[in-house]
Each structure stands twice: as C-alpha cells, then as structure tokens.
Design a protein around this motif. Structure first.
Motif, PDB file in Angstrom:
ATOM      1  N   LEU A  80      -8.063  28.050   6.860  1.00 46.01           N
ATOM      2  CA  LEU A  80      -9.421  27.671   7.259  1.00 46.01           C
ATOM      3  C   LEU A  80      -9.427  27.044   8.650  1.00 46.01           C
ATOM      4  CD1 LEU A  80     -10.752  26.137   3.923  1.00 46.01           C
ATOM      5  CD2 LEU A  80     -11.783  28.065   5.126  1.00 46.01           C
ATOM      6  N   GLU A  81      -8.434  26.204   8.919  1.00 45.02           N
ATOM      7  CA  GLU A  81      -8.365  25.555  10.229  1.00 45.02           C
ATOM      8  C   GLU A  81      -8.184  26.580  11.340  1.00 45.02           C
ATOM      9  OE1 GLU A  81      -8.225  22.240  12.933  1.00 45.02           O
ATOM     10  OE2 GLU A  81      -8.998  22.541  10.901  1.00 45.02           O
ATOM     11  N   THR A  82      -7.321  27.580  11.128  1.00 46.26           N
ATOM     12  CA  THR A  82      -7.141  28.605  12.158  1.00 46.26           C
ATOM     13  C   THR A  82      -8.403  29.442  12.313  1.00 46.26           C
ATOM     14  OG1 THR A  82      -6.118  30.159  10.596  1.00 46.26           O
ATOM     15  CG2 THR A  82      -4.653  28.709  11.835  1.00 46.26           C
ATOM     16  N   HIS A  83      -9.075  29.772  11.206  1.00 44.68           N
ATOM     17  CA  HIS A  83     -10.326  30.528  11.288  1.00 44.68           C
ATOM     18  C   HIS A  83     -11.382  29.748  12.071  1.00 44.68           C
ATOM     19  CE1 HIS A  83      -9.429  33.169   7.469  1.00 44.68           C
ATOM     20  NE2 HIS A  83      -8.571  33.348   8.456  1.00 44.68           N
ATOM     21  N   ARG A  84     -11.463  28.438  11.800  1.00 45.02           N
ATOM     22  CA  ARG A  84     -12.438  27.604  12.499  1.00 45.02           C
ATOM     23  C   ARG A  84     -12.145  27.553  13.990  1.00 45.02           C
ATOM     24  NH1 ARG A  84     -12.977  22.559  14.406  1.00 45.02           N
ATOM     25  NH2 ARG A  84     -10.836  22.017  13.845  1.00 45.02           N
ATOM     26  N   ARG A  85     -10.873  27.421  14.339  1.00 46.85           N
ATOM     27  CA  ARG A  85     -10.513  27.303  15.751  1.00 46.85           C
ATOM     28  C   ARG A  85     -10.682  28.638  16.486  1.00 46.85           C
ATOM     29  NH1 ARG A  85      -8.438  22.733  17.573  1.00 46.85           N
ATOM     30  NH2 ARG A  85      -7.881  21.106  16.063  1.00 46.85           N
ATOM     31  N   ILE A  86     -10.368  29.733  15.828  1.00 46.38           N
ATOM     32  CA  ILE A  86     -10.577  31.034  16.468  1.00 46.38           C
ATOM     33  C   ILE A  86     -12.065  31.252  16.708  1.00 46.38           C
ATOM     34  CG2 ILE A  86     -10.435  33.533  16.091  1.00 46.38           C
ATOM     35  CD1 ILE A  86      -7.790  32.953  14.556  1.00 46.38           C
ATOM     36  N   GLY A  87     -12.881  31.001  15.717  1.00 49.54           N
ATOM     37  CA  GLY A  87     -14.318  31.209  15.867  1.00 49.54           C
ATOM     38  C   GLY A  87     -14.958  30.323  16.911  1.00 49.54           C
ATOM     39  N   SER A  88     -14.388  29.147  17.141  1.00 49.89           N
ATOM     40  CA  SER A  88     -14.963  28.218  18.117  1.00 49.89           C
ATOM     41  C   SER A  88     -14.246  28.245  19.457  1.00 49.89           C
ATOM     42  CB  SER A  88     -14.939  26.788  17.555  1.00 49.89           C
ATOM     43  OG  SER A  88     -13.621  26.392  17.237  1.00 49.89           O
ATOM     44  N   GLY A  89     -13.182  29.043  19.581  1.00 48.62           N
ATOM     45  CA  GLY A  89     -12.445  29.101  20.839  1.00 48.62           C
ATOM     46  C   GLY A  89     -11.753  27.797  21.166  1.00 48.62           C
ATOM     47  N   THR A  90     -11.135  27.166  20.152  1.00 49.47           N
ATOM     48  CA  THR A  90     -10.455  25.879  20.361  1.00 49.47           C
ATOM     49  C   THR A  90      -8.992  25.944  19.916  1.00 49.47           C
ATOM     50  OG1 THR A  90     -11.256  25.090  18.197  1.00 49.47           O
ATOM     51  CG2 THR A  90     -12.585  24.526  20.142  1.00 49.47           C
ATOM     52  N   THR A  91      -8.364  27.097  20.057  1.00 44.71           N
ATOM     53  CA  THR A  91      -6.968  27.229  19.624  1.00 44.71           C
ATOM     54  C   THR A  91      -6.006  26.510  20.566  1.00 44.71           C
ATOM     55  OG1 THR A  91      -6.692  29.348  20.777  1.00 44.71           O
ATOM     56  CG2 THR A  91      -7.468  29.440  18.500  1.00 44.71           C
ATOM     57  N   ALA A  92      -6.322  26.437  21.868  1.00 47.84           N
ATOM     58  CA  ALA A  92      -5.419  25.780  22.816  1.00 47.84           C
ATOM     59  C   ALA A  92      -5.296  24.292  22.527  1.00 47.84           C
ATOM     60  CB  ALA A  92      -5.914  25.997  24.246  1.00 47.84           C
ATOM     61  N   GLU A  93      -6.320  23.704  21.928  1.00 48.59           N
ATOM     62  CA  GLU A  93      -6.265  22.297  21.551  1.00 48.59           C
ATOM     63  C   GLU A  93      -5.171  22.055  20.514  1.00 48.59           C
ATOM     64  OE1 GLU A  93      -9.387  18.823  20.040  1.00 48.59           O
ATOM     65  OE2 GLU A  93      -9.886  20.953  19.812  1.00 48.59           O
ATOM     66  N   ALA A  94      -4.878  23.070  19.698  1.00 47.77           N
ATOM     67  CA  ALA A  94      -3.849  22.950  18.670  1.00 47.77           C
ATOM     68  C   ALA A  94      -2.513  23.511  19.110  1.00 47.77           C
ATOM     69  CB  ALA A  94      -4.304  23.669  17.397  1.00 47.77           C
TER      70      ALA A  94
END
Length: 811
Positions: free
Chosen positions: A82-96
């Motif tokens: 869920l966390e990866t899905h949320r970050r992909i959808g919001s374009g916030t993967t670099a934060e992680a």
C-alpha cells in the motif's frame, strides 16, 4: 586456550541473542488473526474469518463496514505494498528511495496523476466517496492502533507508513490504467523511427494487424521534417520518458473465455480468466470474500482498491482482458519563440497552465519543478527537462513540447464506482448496466450468470477522430491544427458487446474483437491473434468441457507463433560446431514450449539474433539497443522471411548483399555461441526453464544485492510470449544478472468459475496472501501457481482463525 573458548562462547551467546531478537521481531510483524481488535472508525462488529491459506472472509452488518474490513486486512498483510502504491500515485518515491527514484517522480508529477485523482475525488458520487472513506479508515485504523511491528521494508528504509486517503485509491486506479494503456509508447516509437526511416519502412517494421492494411497513408516522416523536428530535438524532448513506469509492454495480455451450458458437462456456464500483468513480490492481487446485506462476493482484490475486481458472487462470475483502445494521443506543441510558456493553437499562441511542485529527495535537498499543461493535457516532455532545456539544447530556445491527451486523467472518470457496481450485479443485464459511465481502462469483460446466459461487453471512453484526421492517432499530431483534436466519444451503446452467441462460447485474448464492418476506430495496436487462435482450437476440440479442462487450458504451452517461424529455422545451416546438435534438438519440435526442452531456447535465441541482424543496421546499433531490442518482431519477421525481403535482409554495413538465408544462418551461429557460453556445449542438456525463469520484482529490494534473493520470488516455467500460458520472454538482459529470456510478465492470476456449484470455483495468484517476508503466507502460492494448480475460491469448512473487529470506545 581458555580465552579462545570464552570468546567462542561469547560469540555463540551473541549469535543466539541476535537470533532471538530477530525471531521476536519477525513474529511481531505478523498481524493478529484471532481474538478481538478494537479499531477507530468501525461502525459495528466485523468478523474476519481466515482459512488455512490466509484468505479472509469479511462479514459485516453493512457494505461500508465490509469495505472498512477490507482496508483492515490489506493493511495487516500488505501495508508495504500500500505504501508503494501510495507513493507511486503521488510521485513521492524519491522521498523513500532517494535520488535513484527522482526521475520517476518527475515523470509522474509531469503526468499529473495525483492532481487528476484529486479532481476525480472532488467530482465522485457520494456512494464512491463513502466506500473509499470507509476503506481508507480501515487502513489508517490498523496503522494508528500499533501492536503489529512494521514490515522490514519500513525498518530498513527508516520509514513510517503515510496516511491513506480516498484520492490515493483514485490515483492507483489511474496507475493501473497506465499499466494497461501504452498506445503512447507505439506513437512515440513510430515518431522516433520516422526520423530514421521513410514512413513506408516504419510501417513494415511495425506492421498492421494481420489481414489489415496500414492505417494511414500520410507520409508522417515528411511531416516531421517539414516542421523542423530532428532526432536530436526529440531526444531532448523524451529525456524523462526513460523513467516512465512501464506500460504497453509488447506481448503482454490476458485471456478469458466463457462457455454456455450447452458447451459444458454440467449444463451450466463455466468461465475462465487469467490477466497477464507484471509479476511482483507480493502479487498485485489479494484474495478476499465480502459478506454484508446485499453483498456476497469473492475473488481478487487489489491493495489500494475497496472492492473485488475479478470474481464471483451468488449470481454471476466475470473476468477481464485488456481491450487496449487508443485513448492516448501525443501532441507536438509548437512553442512561441518569444515566450517558452506559450504554444501555438488554432486561435494563435496561448499561454500554458503553470504549476510549481516540490519533490522531496531522501538524503538530498528538495527539488522544485515547474509543471505545464496545454489545451490537450499535461506537458509530459517536462518530465526530463523541467524547464531547463525545454525540448531544445541547453542554452537554446525550445521549438516544440510533447503533451498527452488521455481519458484516464479526465475529472469525471470514476473507475471505483463501476467496480463497486459490478461486484454486486445479480445478472448480465445488471452487470452491463454497472459499466455505464466507465471511462478507463477499457476492458473486454466476459460474464456468466447462474440463470444460464453469457455475455461480453467492452465499456470505456474511446475518442472519435474526424475524417480529416489523417494521422488517426497512429503517431504524434501537430497540436496547433484543429483537425487533430478529438471530437467526442464513441457512443456508449456502440462499444463492443454480445450476448449468448450461437457458437456457445466467447473468448478474448487481446486480439481484434471487432470485424471490418465495425463503424468506429478502437485501436491500431491489437495483440497478435495466436493466443486467441489456440484457445479457439482447444474450445472446438470437443463439444463439452469440464472445469478441469478449462484449468488445463490455462497452462497450454503450444505456441502457434513458433510454428510460423520454425520452417525458416529448420533451414538454417551455419558452419558451427554445435549446429548438428541443435538440429537434433529441433527435429520433431512442434512448438510446445516446455520448460524441460532445449528447442524453445534455441528458437528464441535465433529469433532474437535474427531480428537484430535484420534491423539494427537500418536504424543504428545504439538506437536498436535502446528502443527496439526488447521487441520480438514476430509479425515483422514472418513477413520479411515470407517474401524473402532483400531490402531488410541486406546488411547495409557491409559491401556484400546478404540474403535472408545468410542472415538466418548467421543468427543461428550467434545464438549457439551465446547459449554455449552460458549453458555449456552439451546442447542436449540445455533446458528452456533454466533460462526462462520468473523474476517477480520486489520494490525496492530486487535492486539490492543480498536482499533480492530473500524478497524476490523466482521459479522456472515453460510457455512463451504467444502461448495461452503466457510467460513473456525477456529479450533484454536482466538488469541484475544479465540473463536473457527471463519472465517478468505472466498470468498474475488464474481463475475458473463454476456457475452450477460455486464451491468448485478455484483461483491462484503468483505469490501468497501476505506481503510480510517472514510470513509462511509470503510465497506459498507460487509453487501451485507455476504448476497450474488452483485453491478454492469459497470457504471449505470452518475457518482456521477468527478476528473480531469492534468499534473503539468513544468513536
């Protein structure tokens, strides 16, 4: 010696303590499955009854609590996913994940996924919003309650799970539409090729669907030259596309077929479905059953969405394949020489919409990006330039931008509402009605009802292009010319559909599902028809079928595509030490792509080398490796070899004029060199399954040496890109091992549904129910999945564990 013994004893003690700590931590990552759990946001008591495989039955007093309960189990078992899905959808993967993910975030921000999701959330009907809010509340309640240790991904990356919102589900639905789309890929590839080759040669390299003429007559290569577009400028425009999430992968598709009772042993309909998607660890799918007043459904859910996507209820069963309509058009926008934020339109130069966003990057300063939007949609070329180069070279003014028009970004799209309606439909009529207003991704949906009917509907929003639109969505169009604008939509009632055909069955496998008389354009890019043709052969091989026979069909590994190329391979006679041994393995080969045979390996190695030998000299070796080396060129090779095409078979880098036969000989020699270097010189010992192995990617630890083997799932399999048991052949080297012919896309889910007795319906997906690597449910389904076995969809006997979720005091 005493100090050595003491040191060893101390080391042993420390090892035991570390093992005990790890064991305790691993145990605490597993969710509670029995007893009572008080959670904020629950409206009433919810029972979560799990079977031996961890599949939950969620029993609630109303539908909203059922969706809440689904959020609870998704958070318990798949929180990292869920966390990866949320970050992909919001374009916030670099934060992680740090700087390596920055370019992906740039593309997702330029595409505007989260902005579109927020717009869709704002316009969503009340029923959709209530379902999403209930589902999100279940996820967030589990996170807030604590008690379950965070999965190791959170621990190793130093992260805490973010709060799930309704718009996150909308964003993930858009990302699934992106994965199932991909027309933009082919448009962009034709544009790239048109700057290298004449249009007619591009159409030979990317030929039309078998039996159909090329879709456009206009010389688009000349068009691009006339507006001053060059390969150098295009390379700058598409810099950010390299980081775009995968979509439209060649050879990826799905199968479904449904049989009327007249064609089954039980006299009631049977339905089979196996959607082909990227294989991940854990799988994209999660099995669940939802029971509430007016709701009794079981099947495949997807973490991030609050409903059963594919499955069966008390009255119907249904399955999807991707229709693949052309609902994405790239537009070349001409920039005002005096102002880079204005582009040419039919009414003159007009300003772009501007927006500034900040991307947080782990371990580095934040990155501020300026995002732009034209009248057609987001300026996706900004993904790579972000205003620094703007489609030209550094220090030069841009001449053009690339914008994307895509239906899935429309503010009135509501895929969630359609999904909620379909899972509760009680008849084919109700199922068809539930698709009204569905926008994207267009799916070929087969459905069977307990009353005996079968049907197909392909709902979705498909653009109408006027007769003066001479590019027909085939290649990027000039955005300043009004004739290339969309005029509206294919009328909802005129999208493909059928009911109870006389033949007694319906099947789709991403092939062309409409005939030449169909009045509307859906797409140029149908999948090749080999899987459908094989399904047709198997269905027509006997008058009636059983559920077990449908299950066996899903694992059929006969490639009709291989049979088309085998006569040419059989004629190859290179002067190579292993040629005779290779011919011995090919003798009697019937196109069955079995994992324990050498012939499939030889065929695919030859095909890969032949395509490179024929086409790389025409476009350049670097261009070929970057843009074409992942394509099988199945239909292109068939046509070139059938007409003995000297134009393609001649190697332009040599003074001699090579023939197709010479190229085939040379390709087999190179293939044998490549295979012997990897598998040794005993050709009889080569096995397709040694090369053709599943690599089910884990985000992000598939990219981390030492962790990849722990988190990633791997298994050898037969089949290939064109078999019913579709296991796409990876033609580019694996990014970690360098291995060829691996599998990263396949049947992510298999299901067969019995409308006479639903207790006999079976399903399987490619990992296990849990996304927690310490759980015995992390990988326990991959073995049955690889063998073609199924597990019961509906409960068999008493549950093995029952968890009561109750409202927290003071809610």
């Amino acid at each position: 010696m005493r100090w050595i013994r003491r040191g060893l004893a101390a080391l042993l003690l420390l090892t035991l303590i570390a093992a005990a700590v790890l064991a305790a931590y691993a145990w605490r990552t597993l969710p509670p499955q029995e007893g009572t759990l008080a959670l904020a946001g629950a409206r009433g008591e919810i029972r979560i009854e799990r079977d031996a495989l961890g599949i939950p039955t969620i029993v609630a007093a109303d539908r909203l609590d059922a969706y809440y309960g689904l959020g609870v189990v998704h958070a318990q078992d798949r929180l990292w996913q869920l966390e990866t899905h949320r970050r992909i959808g919001s374009g916030t993967t670099a934060e992680a994940f740090g700087p390596a993910a920055l370019e992906t975030d740039r593309f997702l921000r330029a595409l505007g996924v989260r902005r579109a999701a927020e717009a869709q959330w704002a316009r969503a009907p009340a029923a959709t919003r209530e379902a999403l809010q209930a589902y999100a509340a279940g996820i967030n309640a589990v996170v807030a309650a604590g008690g379950q240790a965070r999965a190791p991904e959170f621990l190793l990356l130093g992260l805490q799970p973010g709060r799930w919102e309704g718009a996150d589900s909308m964003a993930w639905a858009i990302m699934m539409a992106w994965d199932l789309g991909g027309n933009w890929n082919n448009e962009l590839l034709r544009l790239r090729l048109a700057l290298q080759l004449p249009s007619a040669r591009v159409e030979q390299l990317m030929p039309p669907y078998p039996g159909y003429a090329p879709p456009v007559a206009v010389d688009y290569a000349a068009l691009y030259r006339s507006i001053g577009l060059t390969s150098q400028k295009l390379a700058a425009l598409t810099l950010g596309f390299e980081a775009a999430p995968e979509s439209g992968v060649e050879g990826v598709g799905s199968n479904n077929w449904v049989l009327a009772g007249s064609r089954t042993a039980t006299g009631a309909p049977l339905l089979a479905n196996d959607p082909h998607l990227k294989l991940t660890s854990p799988a994209l799918w999660y099995f669940a059953r939802l029971k509430a007043p007016g709701l009794d459904v079981a099947g495949a859910t997807m973490p991030g969405l609050p409903f059963v996507v594919l499955g069966q209820n008390a009255d119907i069963a249904w399955g999807f394949t991707n229709t693949g309509p052309d609902v994405q058009d790239l537009y070349l926008e001409q920039v005002d020489p005096a102002d880079p934020n204005r582009v040419r339109t039919p009414a003159g130069y007009e300003p772009l919409e501007l927006r500034t966003e900040t991307i947080r990057v782990k371990g580095q300063p934040d990155v501020s990006v300026t995002l732009r939007r034209s009248r057609h949609g987001p300026v996706v070329s900004d993904a790579g330039t972000m205003g620094d180069v703007l489609g030209g070279q550094a220090g030069q003014a841009s001449t053009h931008l690339l914008a994307l028009r895509w239906t899935a970004l429309d503010a009135d799209a509501d895929p969630i509402g359609a999904g909620l309606a379909l899972q509760g439909a009680g008849s084919i009529d109700a199922f068809f009605a539930g698709t009204r207003g569905f926008v994207a991704p267009m799916q070929s949906m087969v459905v069977a009802e307990r009353a005996g009917g079968i049907g197909l509907i392909a709902p979705g929003r498909v653009p109408l292009r006027g007769p003066e639109h001479d590019l027909k969505g085939h290649v990027p169009a000039p955005g300043w010319d009004a004739r290339y604008d969309w005029l509206g939509w294919v009328p909802e009632a005129e999208t493909p559909r059928q009911r109870n055909p006389a033949i007694g069955w319906i099947a789709t496998a991403n092939q062309r599902i409409v005939g030449p008389a169909y009045p509307h354009h859906l797409t140029h890019d149908w999948a090749l028809p080999y899987r459908y043709q094989r399904i047709e052969q198997l269905l027509e091989s006997r008058p009636k079928h059983t559920l077990a026979e449908l299950q066996a069909m899903q694992m059929d590994d006969v490639s009709l595509a291989a049979k088309r190329l085998l006569p040419y391979l059989a004629k190859a006679a290179p002067t190579h030490a292993l040629a005779a041994a290779a011919r011995a393995q090919l003798e009697g080969f019937d196109g069955r792509m079995a994992a324990d045979r050498a012939a499939p390996l030889i065929l695919w190695a030859w095909q890969r080398q032949l395509a490179k030998g024929l086409f790389a000299d025409d476009v350049g070796a670097a261009f070929y490796e970057r843009h074409l080396s992942g394509r099988s060129f199945q239909d292109t090779l068939e046509a070139v070899l059938a007409r003995d095409d000297a134009g393609w078979c001649d190697d332009r880098s040599t003074p001699a004029a090579e023939t197709c036969a010479q190229q085939s000989d040379a390709a087999l020699a190179r293939a044998l060199d490549e295979l012997s270097a990897r598998f040794g010189t005993d050709v009889a010992a080569w096995r397709w399954g040694d090369a053709h192995r599943v690599h089910a990617e884990h985000r992000p630890f598939s990219r981390v040496g030492g962790l990849d083997r722990l988190f990633e799932l791997r298994v050898p399999m037969g089949g290939d890109t064109h078999t019913v048991s579709a296991t796409r052949v990876g033609l580019r080297p694996d990014r970690r091992t360098g291995a060829l012919f691996h599998i990263d896309h396949s049947a992510s889910l298999r299901a067969v549904y019995d409308l006479a007795d639903r207790s006999k319906s079976g399903v399987v997906h490619s990992s296990g129910q849990s996304g927690i690597v310490f759980s015995p449910r992390y990988r326990d389904l991959i073995g049955p999945w690889a063998r073609g076995e199924l597990v019961p969809l509906w409960p068999q006997g008493e549950p093995t564990a029952v968890l009561r979720v109750t409202p927290a005091p003071g809610r």
